[in-house]
Every structure is written in structure tokens, then in C-alpha cells.
Design an enzyme around this catalytic site. Structure first.
Site, PDB file in Angstrom:
ATOM      1  N   ARG A  46       0.772  -1.092   0.102  1.00 45.32           N
ATOM      2  CA  ARG A  46       0.146   0.018   0.052  1.00 45.32           C
ATOM      3  C   ARG A  46       0.925   1.361   0.072  1.00 45.32           C
ATOM      4  O   ARG A  46       0.334   2.343  -0.205  1.00 45.32           O
ATOM      5  CB  ARG A  46      -1.197   0.197   1.249  1.00 45.32           C
ATOM      6  CG  ARG A  46      -1.916  -1.224   1.375  1.00 45.32           C
ATOM      7  CD  ARG A  46      -2.928  -1.061   2.487  1.00 45.32           C
ATOM      8  NE  ARG A  46      -3.617   0.402   2.317  1.00 45.32           N
ATOM      9  CZ  ARG A  46      -4.977   0.661   2.660  1.00 45.32           C
ATOM     10  NH1 ARG A  46      -5.495  -0.811   2.981  1.00 45.32           N
ATOM     11  NH2 ARG A  46      -5.385   1.466   2.497  1.00 45.32           N
ATOM     12  N   LYS A 152       0.868 -18.549   6.790  1.00 46.70           N
ATOM     13  CA  LYS A 152       0.290 -18.651   8.267  1.00 46.70           C
ATOM     14  C   LYS A 152       0.016 -17.301   8.710  1.00 46.70           C
ATOM     15  O   LYS A 152       0.818 -16.551   8.394  1.00 46.70           O
ATOM     16  CB  LYS A 152       0.968 -19.624   9.319  1.00 46.70           C
ATOM     17  CG  LYS A 152       2.164 -19.064  10.058  1.00 46.70           C
ATOM     18  CD  LYS A 152       2.310 -19.825  11.073  1.00 46.70           C
ATOM     19  CE  LYS A 152       3.172 -19.086  12.207  1.00 46.70           C
ATOM     20  NZ  LYS A 152       3.740 -19.596  13.193  1.00 46.70           N
ATOM     21  N   HIS A 182       7.377 -23.218   6.943  1.00 49.86           N
ATOM     22  CA  HIS A 182       8.780 -23.164   6.817  1.00 49.86           C
ATOM     23  C   HIS A 182       9.619 -24.450   7.524  1.00 49.86           C
ATOM     24  O   HIS A 182      10.820 -24.763   7.336  1.00 49.86           O
ATOM     25  CB  HIS A 182       9.741 -21.844   6.908  1.00 49.86           C
ATOM     26  CG  HIS A 182       9.421 -21.559   8.634  1.00 49.86           C
ATOM     27  ND1 HIS A 182       8.731 -21.064   9.273  1.00 49.86           N
ATOM     28  CD2 HIS A 182      10.563 -21.753   9.496  1.00 49.86           C
ATOM     29  CE1 HIS A 182       9.058 -20.926  10.415  1.00 49.86           C
ATOM     30  NE2 HIS A 182      10.031 -21.171  10.745  1.00 49.86           N
ATOM     31  N   LYS A 186      13.329 -27.230   6.286  1.00 54.68           N
ATOM     32  CA  LYS A 186      14.760 -27.455   6.908  1.00 54.68           C
ATOM     33  C   LYS A 186      15.129 -28.934   6.606  1.00 54.68           C
ATOM     34  O   LYS A 186      14.570 -29.713   6.164  1.00 54.68           O
ATOM     35  CB  LYS A 186      14.394 -27.320   8.356  1.00 54.68           C
ATOM     36  CG  LYS A 186      14.282 -26.177   9.008  1.00 54.68           C
ATOM     37  CD  LYS A 186      13.984 -26.051  10.540  1.00 54.68           C
ATOM     38  CE  LYS A 186      13.712 -24.463  10.965  1.00 54.68           C
ATOM     39  NZ  LYS A 186      14.810 -23.766  10.809  1.00 54.68           N
ATOM     40  N   GLU A 220      12.040 -20.991  22.158  1.00 56.65           N
ATOM     41  CA  GLU A 220      12.759 -19.550  21.649  1.00 56.65           C
ATOM     42  C   GLU A 220      13.321 -18.962  22.913  1.00 56.65           C
ATOM     43  O   GLU A 220      12.791 -18.976  23.965  1.00 56.65           O
ATOM     44  CB  GLU A 220      11.335 -19.016  20.954  1.00 56.65           C
ATOM     45  CG  GLU A 220      10.857 -19.480  19.831  1.00 56.65           C
ATOM     46  CD  GLU A 220       9.950 -18.770  19.005  1.00 56.65           C
ATOM     47  OE1 GLU A 220       9.993 -17.996  18.066  1.00 56.65           O
ATOM     48  OE2 GLU A 220       8.872 -18.887  19.367  1.00 56.65           O
ATOM     49  N   ASP A 239      -0.232 -20.532  17.052  1.00 60.67           N
ATOM     50  CA  ASP A 239       1.015 -19.951  16.474  1.00 60.67           C
ATOM     51  C   ASP A 239       2.132 -20.912  16.145  1.00 60.67           C
ATOM     52  O   ASP A 239       2.650 -20.927  14.954  1.00 60.67           O
ATOM     53  CB  ASP A 239       1.633 -18.791  17.398  1.00 60.67           C
ATOM     54  CG  ASP A 239       2.895 -18.212  16.523  1.00 60.67           C
ATOM     55  OD1 ASP A 239       2.522 -17.652  15.443  1.00 60.67           O
ATOM     56  OD2 ASP A 239       3.869 -18.070  16.992  1.00 60.67           O
ATOM     57  N   HIS A 244       3.500 -26.260  13.106  1.00 63.57           N
ATOM     58  CA  HIS A 244       4.695 -26.581  13.078  1.00 63.57           C
ATOM     59  C   HIS A 244       4.775 -28.001  13.913  1.00 63.57           C
ATOM     60  O   HIS A 244       5.476 -28.994  13.337  1.00 63.57           O
ATOM     61  CB  HIS A 244       5.835 -25.784  13.529  1.00 63.57           C
ATOM     62  CG  HIS A 244       5.656 -24.225  13.039  1.00 63.57           C
ATOM     63  ND1 HIS A 244       5.678 -24.136  11.703  1.00 63.57           N
ATOM     64  CD2 HIS A 244       5.903 -22.901  13.644  1.00 63.57           C
ATOM     65  CE1 HIS A 244       5.635 -22.801  11.463  1.00 63.57           C
ATOM     66  NE2 HIS A 244       5.830 -22.021  12.449  1.00 63.57           N
ATOM     67  N   LYS A 344       7.839 -19.516  24.463  1.00 61.91           N
ATOM     68  CA  LYS A 344       8.912 -18.086  24.277  1.00 61.91           C
ATOM     69  C   LYS A 344       9.473 -17.875  25.584  1.00 61.91           C
ATOM     70  O   LYS A 344       9.380 -18.198  26.549  1.00 61.91           O
ATOM     71  CB  LYS A 344       8.194 -17.012  23.712  1.00 61.91           C
ATOM     72  CG  LYS A 344       7.634 -17.027  22.473  1.00 61.91           C
ATOM     73  CD  LYS A 344       6.799 -15.824  21.989  1.00 61.91           C
ATOM     74  CE  LYS A 344       6.446 -16.008  20.414  1.00 61.91           C
ATOM     75  NZ  LYS A 344       7.536 -16.019  19.422  1.00 61.91           N
TER      76      LYS A 344
END
Length: 497
Positions: A46, A152, A182, A186, A220, A239, A244, A344
């Protein structure tokens, strides 16, 4: 397999994903001479930017994410492939500018419009998927040779996932739709397929008679960062786990497919999803732990808790950690627990699959059986991709004393060849028309169907996620979850030096 001429259109072309991952991936493949000379990349968004301003944005925001040294000549050639188009994705009138950009340059030798591979990569919120696809069709920009890539989140529940499938399916056939994950790009994930189905050694052992448990962890160190607006309405289950972790579980657990062809592999994965034991309210409470990070230390630096992040709701119940025990009702896996875990602000950045075999039935050595570490196969996805096999071996000396030893396969050291990032490989597969590593629509719906009862239960549950300090491995309840079966997470089970 050579790539035919193409136009690759990145919707959300000025966004974070395009700058950090997609454009660096395409540059790497350009340098490797995988791209036809006349192939083009069109970035749309945009923002009111000139071509020069957009190329400067790439120079500033994308070039630093290229891991190898950048050859300036190759970089200029790569930038020459790129065109910026200002476009309002929801406005059909905007698509005239995209149609103009997709017309062949004067004098360029290219395939006809109907035969040219044209890929639309939707790195946008899923709420725009239907409008983008409909407007592409209205503008006459969709042909049988066109493909669409969906990033996603692919829905937030079963109903929305079905709606996305229906909306995109009105314009594109299933064979034209690439739902990207993704993690499936791997190297180690594909080596898991090679390990299982390219070697006779493991197949007789890959079953309930010999395997004790399977652990899949994606951890993470980072917090939510600037994704809080999205994350607080999503959480770790939507998420990370629904996509995954379940995809990794499917590759570990699926039956041998008839071939590596897309539908053979995806049929095998779908069977796993449909064989996952459904949770009841009782088993759900017993077998799932959700947590939320509090303040703590990461690499010696103090970090805030989730509710202290900028603009975070003070009473948020969003989970930043999930651990669960799942079971698969098939002859191969009945009774084998699969422990899935993601979070996380954890102690380390780690993604791995641990297949742990059963304990030996009897020790012939002057050591009790309990002193033996069970054999395990560890598949590391990040930070360093590789495989290791843990075995018991004799220690040096004149006593017959056994200790755990590790057989290591480091892909970088073994093959001495350049590594491809996940997005590089997956983008090449899209351009080549290879669907094997992409989810099919019925896979997506089956995953949501299994996850949805958990979400429904949490919606009605007044309890808050268990707190855990940043820089740890999650709530104590996660250790208790696996401990009830007499087991430990891998980092807890490692022998002390």
C-alpha cells in the site's frame, strides 16, 4: 530440476517477512544460478513509494539479512529483477497497475501469458486472502499455470480454516495452492524422511515394541517483541503447535508412503492426524500444560514478563508456552506417548525431535539396568542442523564400565556443501511445482479439528496459564506432566559430566 521462466509476486512485499526471509532467499538462489535470466520479482504493497525508494528500502532492510558476503555486481543484477507496485489489495481497481507490471518487457523473449509460471505469494493477514484471490481473477491474472502461496496463520479455528480453503479454492485448484510451513523446508526434516525410508536399519525398530517415547520441542529465547498485537489473540497453541509441531509429528509417525509424490506423502500425514486420540475434558486437564512467561534473565540480561511487554493487557490469559502428551491410535504407535512442547523466553533457542528407545531388559555388567541411559535418536532442527545417536559404550580402562556416548552427524561437516535456508528450498519447490512439502487442505482442517477442543476448553476455563520465569524451560507442571510416566525432558535427562 530446472526452473521455467516465472513472475513471482510478493503481496506484502515491503513487510517484515519479505525483507528478512523472502528477498534474501531469492537473492541466494539467483547467485546460485537457479533463476532464469528473464524471471521477475514484483513486490506489492500500500505504501506510496517510487521504484528508487523501494530499492533503497531493500538495501536498508533486506540486504543485512543475507548471511553470505554480498557480491555487489550480483546484488545489482538481482535488484534489476525487482519492481515495486503500489496496490490496495482490497480494491479491484488497483490491480490494473499489477497487470501493467506483469506485461512482458519490450523485446524480452518469454512464454505466453497463459503458459508463464506466475506465483502469487500472500505474505498478508489471512483476512485479505479471499479479496486478493478474487481480485486477481477479476483482473484476468489467474491462469492454469498460476500458483498461490499462503502464509500462516491459516485460520484461528476449524471454521475459519474451512473458509480460507473455500475462498482460495474458488479461484485456484488444490494443485495450485501451496500452504507453507517453513519448518518443512529445513534440511533435517527432509533427512528424517531419508533416515526412515532410505535405510533398512530403523524401520523394524520404528514402532511401539522398541520406542519408549517421542519428544518434539521448539523453544525460543525471544519474547513476543513487536508481534504482541497478533500474538495476544493467537497464543502458542495456534502460533506454533497447530502447524509446526503437528507437521513434525506427522513426519515422525506416518506410515511409509508409496512414493515421495505429493499426494502419497500427504495422505500418510493425514492418516496420522486422523489417528490422534481426541482429548476429553478430563484427559485435556491431565495432559496439557499452558504457561505464560514472567520477568527473568536471558543471556544474563533482565527481560520483562509477558504482561509487562509494551501494550500488553494486564490480565492477559494468552499462553506463551504449551506442553502436551499426545497419543496415536494405530498398531504402530498405540501406547507410545508423544510429548510436544513449545514456548517463548525459554532457556535456549532449540528445535529438536528426540526418539527414545526402550531400556535394555537385563544388564550383564556390574551395573544396574537403571544406570544405563536408553538409546535415543536426536534430530536437531536449530540452531545447528544434524543427527546424533546416543549409545552406551565402554569407558577407557581395565574395568567393564559403560557410559553414554554420542555418534554425531553434522550435515555441514559431512557434505561440505552450501546450506539452503528453509525459505530458499520451499520457494524453489513452488517455482518447480513440487507440492510434497506443503500442506493439503484436508490436512489443515484435520489439524484444526484435533486442536479445536483444546481451544474451546480454554475459552470456558477461568484459570490462568501457569507462570514461568524467563530463561527457564517452562512451568514446573511441564516436568510433572512427563514425570508421571517416569520420564524426563531431554535436557533434564542428560547425564552430568
Amino acid at each position: 530440476m530446472a526452473i521455467s521462466d516465472f513472475d513471482l509476486v510478493f503481496f506484502g512485499g515491503s513487510g517484515d517477512l519479505a525483507m528478512r526471509k523472502l528477498l534474501p532467499a531469492m537473492y541466494a538462489r539467483d547467485v546460485a544460478h537457479d533463476l532464469p535470466a528473464s524471471a521477475r520479482i514484483i513486490c506489492v504493497g500500500r505504501e506510496d513509494l517510487s521504484q528508487e525508494a523501494f530499492l533503497h528500502m531493500i538495501e536498508t532492510n533486506s540486504k543485512p539479512h543475507i548471511k553470505e558476503n554480498v557480491d555487489e555486481g550480483a546484488w545489482r543484477d538481482f535488484l534489476a529483477r525487482i519492481t515495486w507496485v503500489q496496490l490496495d489489495a482490497g480494491n479491484p481497481a488497483s490491480y490494473g497497475a499489477l497487470a501493467d507490471a506483469l506485461r512482458p518487457d519490450t523485446g524480452m523473449s518469454r512464454s505466453t501469458d497463459t503458459g508463464l509460471t506466475r506465483v502469487y505469494y500472500l505474505a498478508t493477514p489471512p483476512a485479505l486472502f479471499a479479496r486478493i484471490c478474487d481480485n486477481l481473477a477479476k483482473a484476468g491474472l489467474v491462469t492454469p499455470a498460476s500458483r498461490v502461496v499462503l502464509e500462516k496463520p491459516l485460520g484461528r479455528d476449524l471454521e475459519s480454516a474451512k473458509q480460507i480453503n473455500a475462498d482460495v479454492g474458488r479461484v485456484f485448484a488444490e494443485s495450485q495452492i501451496y500452504r507453507i510451513d517453513h519448518y518443512l523446508g529445513k534440511e533435517t526434516v527432509q533427512n528424517l524422511l531419508a533416515l526412515r525410508f532410505g535405510n533398512i536399519l530403523f524401520e523394524p525398530l520404528w514402532r511401539r515394541e522398541w520406542i519408549s517415547d517421542v519428544q518434539i520441542t521448539i523453544a525460543e529465547k525471544l519474547g513476543v517483541g513487536n508481534r504482541l498485537g497478533y500474538y495476544d489473540t493467537s497464543g502458542a497453541l495456534r502460533d506454533m503447535l497447530q502447524n509446526h509441531l503437528l507437521q513434525l509429528l506427522c513426519i515422525v509417525a506416518m506410515e511409509p508412503p508409496a512414493s515421495i509424490s505429493p499426494d502419497a506423502v500427504r495422505d500418510a500425514k493425514l492418516q496420522v492426524l486422523r489417528s490422534l486420540k481426541r482429548f476429553t475434558p478430563t484427559t485435556l486437564s491431565q495432559n496439557i500444560v499452558r504457561g505464560q512467561y514472567r520477568a527473568g534473565y536471558i543471556d544474563g540480561q533482565q527481560v520483562p514478563g509477558y504482561r509487562e511487554e509494551p501494550n500488553a493487557p494486564q490480565h492477559s490469559k494468552t499462553e506463551t508456552f504449551v506442553a502436551m502428551k499426545a497419543e496415536i491410535d494405530t498398531w504402530r504407535w498405540a501406547g507410545v506417548p508423544f510429548y510436544l512442547r513449545t514456548g517463548k523466553r525459554m532457556a535456549d533457542r532449540l528445535a529438536e525431535i528426540v526418539v527414545r528407545f526402550k531400556q535394555i531388559p537385563h544388564s550383564i555388567f556390574n551395573q544396574p539396568t537403571s544406570s544405563f541411559q536408553p538409546n535415543s535418536l536426536v534430530i536437531r532442527l536449530q540452531p545447528d542442523e544434524g543427527l546424533s545417536m546416543n549409545l552406551m559404550a565402554k569407558t577407557p580402562g581395565d574395568s567393564m564400565r559403560l557410559k553414554q556416548a554420542e555418534l554425531e552427524l553434522d550435515f555441514r561437516e559431512q557434505f561440505k556443501s552450501p546450506r539452503m535456508e528453509a525459505y530458499e528450498r520451499l520457494l524453489l519447490d513452488v517455482l518447480r511445482g513440487q507440492l510434497t512439502l506443503f500442506m493439503r487442505g484436508d490436512e489443515l482442517e484435520a489439524a484444526w479439528e484435533w486442536v479445536e477442543p483444546i481451544l474451546d476448553h480454554w475459552e470456558q476455563d477461568d484459570t490462568t496459564p501457569a507462570p514461568y520465569s524467563s530463561g527457564t524451560w517452562g512451568p514446573a507442571a511441564a516436568s510433572a506432566l512427563i514425570g508421571r510416566d517416569g520420564l524426563q525432558w531431554r535436557e533434564e535427562a542428560l547425564p552430568e559430566d
